[in-house]
Structures are given as structure tokens and as C-alpha cells.
Scaffold this active site. Sequence first.
Site, PDB file in Angstrom:
ATOM      1  CE  LYS A 196      -1.902   2.770   2.866  1.00  0.00           C
ATOM      2  NZ  LYS A 196      -1.864   4.038   2.086  1.00  0.00           N
ATOM      3  CD  GLU A 270      13.426   0.203   8.849  1.00  0.00           C
ATOM      4  OE1 GLU A 270      13.906   1.149   9.505  1.00  0.00           O
ATOM      5  OE2 GLU A 270      14.077  -0.794   8.517  1.00  0.00           O
ATOM      6  CD  GLU A 401      10.159  12.133  11.950  1.00  0.00           C
ATOM      7  OE1 GLU A 401       9.008  11.720  12.176  1.00  0.00           O
ATOM      8  OE2 GLU A 401      11.000  11.481  11.319  1.00  0.00           O
TER       9      GLU A 401
HETATM   10  P1  NAD Z   1       2.144   7.767   8.306  1.00  0.00           P
HETATM   11  O1  NAD Z   1       2.449   6.855   9.411  1.00  0.00           O
HETATM   12  O2  NAD Z   1       1.062   8.753   8.476  1.00  0.00           O
HETATM   13  O3  NAD Z   1       1.780   6.942   7.009  1.00  0.00           O
HETATM   14  C1  NAD Z   1       2.607   5.928   6.478  1.00  0.00           C
HETATM   15  C2  NAD Z   1       1.750   4.959   5.716  1.00  0.00           C
HETATM   16  O4  NAD Z   1       0.867   4.308   6.627  1.00  0.00           O
HETATM   17  C3  NAD Z   1       0.853   5.597   4.654  1.00  0.00           C
HETATM   18  O5  NAD Z   1       0.791   4.713   3.556  1.00  0.00           O
HETATM   19  C4  NAD Z   1      -0.487   5.681   5.361  1.00  0.00           C
HETATM   20  O6  NAD Z   1      -1.584   5.680   4.477  1.00  0.00           O
HETATM   21  C5  NAD Z   1      -0.470   4.416   6.189  1.00  0.00           C
HETATM   22  N1  NAD Z   1      -1.343   4.446   7.374  1.00  0.00           N
HETATM   23  C6  NAD Z   1      -1.823   5.533   8.034  1.00  0.00           C
HETATM   24  N2  NAD Z   1      -2.582   5.130   9.078  1.00  0.00           N
HETATM   25  C7  NAD Z   1      -2.584   3.767   9.086  1.00  0.00           C
HETATM   26  C8  NAD Z   1      -3.142   2.767   9.929  1.00  0.00           C
HETATM   27  N3  NAD Z   1      -3.874   3.093  10.974  1.00  0.00           N
HETATM   28  N4  NAD Z   1      -2.896   1.474   9.650  1.00  0.00           N
HETATM   29  C9  NAD Z   1      -2.116   1.122   8.611  1.00  0.00           C
HETATM   30  N5  NAD Z   1      -1.570   2.016   7.767  1.00  0.00           N
HETATM   31  C10 NAD Z   1      -1.776   3.331   8.000  1.00  0.00           C
HETATM   32  O7  NAD Z   1       3.523   8.450   7.969  1.00  0.00           O
HETATM   33  P2  NAD Z   1       3.812   9.523   6.854  1.00  0.00           P
HETATM   34  O8  NAD Z   1       3.406  10.846   7.389  1.00  0.00           O
HETATM   35  O9  NAD Z   1       3.282   9.076   5.541  1.00  0.00           O
HETATM   36  O10 NAD Z   1       5.395   9.404   6.730  1.00  0.00           O
HETATM   37  C11 NAD Z   1       6.237  10.138   7.506  1.00  0.00           C
HETATM   38  C12 NAD Z   1       6.819   9.296   8.618  1.00  0.00           C
HETATM   39  O11 NAD Z   1       7.477   8.164   8.094  1.00  0.00           O
HETATM   40  C13 NAD Z   1       7.847  10.039   9.395  1.00  0.00           C
HETATM   41  O12 NAD Z   1       7.631   9.888  10.773  1.00  0.00           O
HETATM   42  C14 NAD Z   1       9.156   9.368   8.993  1.00  0.00           C
HETATM   43  O13 NAD Z   1      10.150   9.458   9.941  1.00  0.00           O
HETATM   44  C15 NAD Z   1       8.737   7.989   8.719  1.00  0.00           C
HETATM   45  N6  NAD Z   1       9.679   7.307   7.834  1.00  0.00           N
HETATM   46  C16 NAD Z   1      10.509   6.355   8.363  1.00  0.00           C
HETATM   47  C17 NAD Z   1      11.438   5.697   7.568  1.00  0.00           C
HETATM   48  C18 NAD Z   1      12.358   4.667   8.143  1.00  0.00           C
HETATM   49  O14 NAD Z   1      12.950   3.933   7.386  1.00  0.00           O
HETATM   50  N7  NAD Z   1      12.492   4.578   9.438  1.00  0.00           N
HETATM   51  C19 NAD Z   1      11.509   5.995   6.220  1.00  0.00           C
HETATM   52  C20 NAD Z   1      10.663   6.958   5.697  1.00  0.00           C
HETATM   53  C21 NAD Z   1       9.736   7.602   6.532  1.00  0.00           C
END
Ligand code: NAD
Length: 491
Positions: A196, A270, A401
Site C-alpha cells: 500500500k 521503520e 520530528e
Molecule cells: P504515516 O504513518 O502517516 O503513514 C505511512 C503509511 O501508513 C501511509 O501509507 C499511510 O496511508 C499508512 N497508514 C496511516 N494510518 C494507518 C493505519 N492506521 N494502519 C495502517 N496504515 C496506516 O507516515 P507519513 O506521514 O506518511 O510518513 C512520515 C513518517 O514516516 C515520518 O515519521 C518518517 O520518519 C517515517 N519514515 C521512516 C522511515 C524509516 O525507514 N524509518 C523511512 C521513511 C519515513
Amino acid sequence: MGAVEKQQRTLATAGTWEYAPSIESREIVTFEDRYGLFIGGEEVAPRSRSWFTTVSPSTEEPLAEIAQAGAKDVARAVDAAREGFDAWSTWKPSERAKVLFRIARILQERARELAVAESLDGGKPIKESRDVDLPLAAAHFFYYAGWADKLEYAFPGRRPRPLGVAAQIVPWNFPLLMLAWKIAPALACGNTVVLKPAETTPLTALLFADVCRQAQVPPGVVNIVTGDGSTGAHLVRNGGVDKVAFTGSTEVGKAIQRELAGRDVPLTLELGGKAANIVFDDCALDQAVEGIVNGIYFNQGHVCCAGSRLLVQESIHDQLVRKLKRRMSTLRVGDPLDKNTDIGAINSKAQLDRIVELVESGTEEGAEVYQPPCRLPEKGWWFAPTIFTNVAQSHRIAQEEIFGPVLSVLTFRTPDEAVEKANNTMYGLSAGIWTEKGSRILWMADRLRAGVVWGNTFNRFDPASPFGGYKESGFGREGGRHGLEAYLRFE
Ligand code: NAD
């Protein structure tokens, strides 16, 4: 006019020179008006009958309509992946490797098209999508293609077996690269996937569906379901998945962990970060300035491992901040498709609001803010490169962050103090150390609670090198031989 006078005049006006725009053509990519879901090797309309629009963050222009997958759509994708697994897991590993090699080569062949799509849909500068995202995505497939028929050697005597259907959820900051980090090792180990993508950046994943068709990936091996967080939640909840891999925010990561509690489904997370970039007074200062800029302004600071806290040794603080401000004034913010652009658009209005709110908290709490003069485009979502000095450990901008082009500067006097301050966070994804002493780098790396520690560089990635977090940055490793383990069980 004499030669010297001419040169002086040239130098006097140099600051006002503009670059000629150098726009990458978008002709190379065509988007459909509407994209369905990619299930069982075919594009199918969502049973939810629901759609949303993906827009370009740099222009707010609608790019395409995207299917919003509901629970039934997700169940259909998981069923297709199960059927796919029954065949794919019995394939000769060397045959699976061939498919992965084909994907890698097609990614290289279609690199320009995919880079333009990534910059249009996500807002990142074309020089980054072209020179970082695409080459690394292809490299991941090449790397794991190489492992596909050597798993017995990677884990001698342990009889590695695939897990089954992997549910994979990725964020919007590196859409195609995160897809590659997820899909390449899963497939190499003989699993099938339901992926997804994030709701603001689904287009390169949908173009990847076409790459899969071109590479003759068998039906059901790769399935892509688009939608928002609710689609992700359906996927995690689905009883047919054998593994969940998530990259995204710590908050959602925790929700997923709670959802999986009591179920025998291995999980890798991650999550977020608040990395310390630590600069000692004996370092090559100009080199460090470049590393700091790369550490925080790369991809608009939408980087989980961004060096968002600069820890600088007190004796060089003023000099370093002066150099940094001068360097920041040369950063070019604007059209992501312009090859001169250093900082593109903020990925979404929601993310821009989060950045603005945190930056306001910084000034309210007493830190000193600086932004170089720069003209921001009128349409779209933008934020100028920003630096905060006089930051205290307790400030929100030192703890939370920001996920934007905002750097918080703190100081230290001794290596012990640097370690203590660097580790004083709930996160632990990465760190950087700048010093001429190799022994000090090793001493520090031993004590820093961070998954990746860079020495005299920052934001360097290689598919052979594992990546992952400590503490609330998550668990499990992606990349390298370690990245295989997350997709295997051992008999
Ligand atoms: P997010 O957690 O809001 O969303 C990430 C993904 O999860 C999206 O595809 C979203 O649609 C999905 N999602 C949202 N709610 C969900 C739920 N309840 N159940 C399952 N899936 C759900 O994060 P974001 O704002 O898209 O991304 C930014 C974050 O990602 C930052 O905190 C960043 O640090 C982190 N990030 C981490 C890494 C790593 O390797 N550690 C890499 C890239 C980004």
C-alpha cells in the site's frame, strides 16, 4: 574599462545573477486519468467504488484519480497474493532471480520517466529523484536478485523458507525507493506481496505495476492497493497476511503493533527519527557544512534519518553557523522539475501545516530563527530552509520530528556531553560524526544509540548495508543480508 575594474564589477554583480531555468520535460511520462487497483496481475476497479485525486504539491494541479481500496478490495488482493504464493514459492530460486533482475533493468531503462513522475507527484527536486531515488531503487532489485538463489549460503545450516503473503505499507517521502526496499527482499525470499503506497504519492507504485507486467512477474506475486490510512488498517487486520512491514510515523507504527498483538504475524517497523549530526572542532569545516546541508535540506527534510539536530562543539559554533547561513543563501527553492532546484515543494498541505506549527513553537519557546531571503512560488506548498540557534534540549524543535527543512542547533563541550545529548531522544535511527580522528568516530559510534552512524558523511545509502532503528524508531533491519531475515522462517 580596465581588466581589474571589469573583474571588480563582475564580482560586485555576481550575487544578483540568476540561473537560466533548466526544466526537465514532463513529456516522457503520461498518466492515465484514473488508476484502478493492481491485483492478480491486472488493473481492477475498486469494489468500494470510491476514488480520490492525487495532486502535484508544487502546482496543486490534479494528476490522476486513484482508487480508494476498501476491506473487500484488500481481501481480494490478499487472496490473489495467496494464490500467487502457491506458485511463486515453488519456483526454482534462480528463476525468481531472473524476474528480479528484469525488474532492476526495466527500472534503469525507465528511470527518467519514473523520476519525473516521482517529482511531479511528490514535489522532490528532479536531481534527487534522478540521481538518488531511481538508481538506489534499481540497485536494491539488483542486490536482492543476487541473493535469491543463495539463501542457503546467507544462512548456512538453517534451511530458510518464505513466510507467505507480506503486507507492506510505505510513506510518501521516498515512494518508489521504499517500495523497492520492501518488495525486492520479499520476492527474493519467495514471498508474495500486497503493497500500500501513501495516499499523496501513489503514482510511481502504479507505474511499477506496469514494470511488473513488462518484467513478466507472475500474477498475484505483486499486488498494489491504493488508499489512505483506512486501507492500510484493513491490510494489517486481514487474517490472511503472514508478515507486516511498515515504514511511516511512530504513532501509526504503535497502532499496528497493538493490532497485531496476540497474532502470530512477524512485524518490522521503520519509524521516525531525530538524528544528531555531531560536529567536532577538528573537522574539515567546509566539508561538514556540505554534510549538514545534505543532512537536513535533502528532500525538503522529509527524511526519517535527517540530521535535524546539529550538535556543534562550542568553540566553533559562531564560525560554523556563519558558514552555514552563507551556504543556505545559495540554496534554490522552486520548481521540482528544474534541474537547478535544491529544495522542492512540501509534500502536502497537511505536512506544511505541521512544519509551520512546530516552527512557531520554536520561536515561542525562545529559539532564534533564521531563513535566507528567498522567493517562494505562489501556488503549491513551500517552506524556506530554516535554522534555529539558541535551542534548548527541552524545546519541542529539539525533541519532535519536524520532517521539514528545519535545523535545530545545540552545542556541547566534550565527547561525553555530545553522546549524552545525542541519545537524549525517544528516537534512534541515525547519527553523523564530523572529526578528523578515526578513533573518535569509533568511540562515539559505540556509544550512540542509533541504527546507522555516518562518519564524515551523511545520508549515504547502499543496498548491502542494513538500515533500521533503536527505541521508538522501530525494529528490524532493511537492506543487506539482515534485510532477508525479515522475510524468512527457518526450519
Ligand atoms: P504515516 O504513518 O502517516 O503513514 C505511512 C503509511 O501508513 C501511509 O501509507 C499511510 O496511508 C499508512 N497508514 C496511516 N494510518 C494507518 C493505519 N492506521 N494502519 C495502517 N496504515 C496506516 O507516515 P507519513 O506521514 O506518511 O510518513 C512520515 C513518517 O514516516 C515520518 O515519521 C518518517 O520518519 C517515517 N519514515 C521512516 C522511515 C524509516 O525507514 N524509518 C523511512 C521513511 C519515513
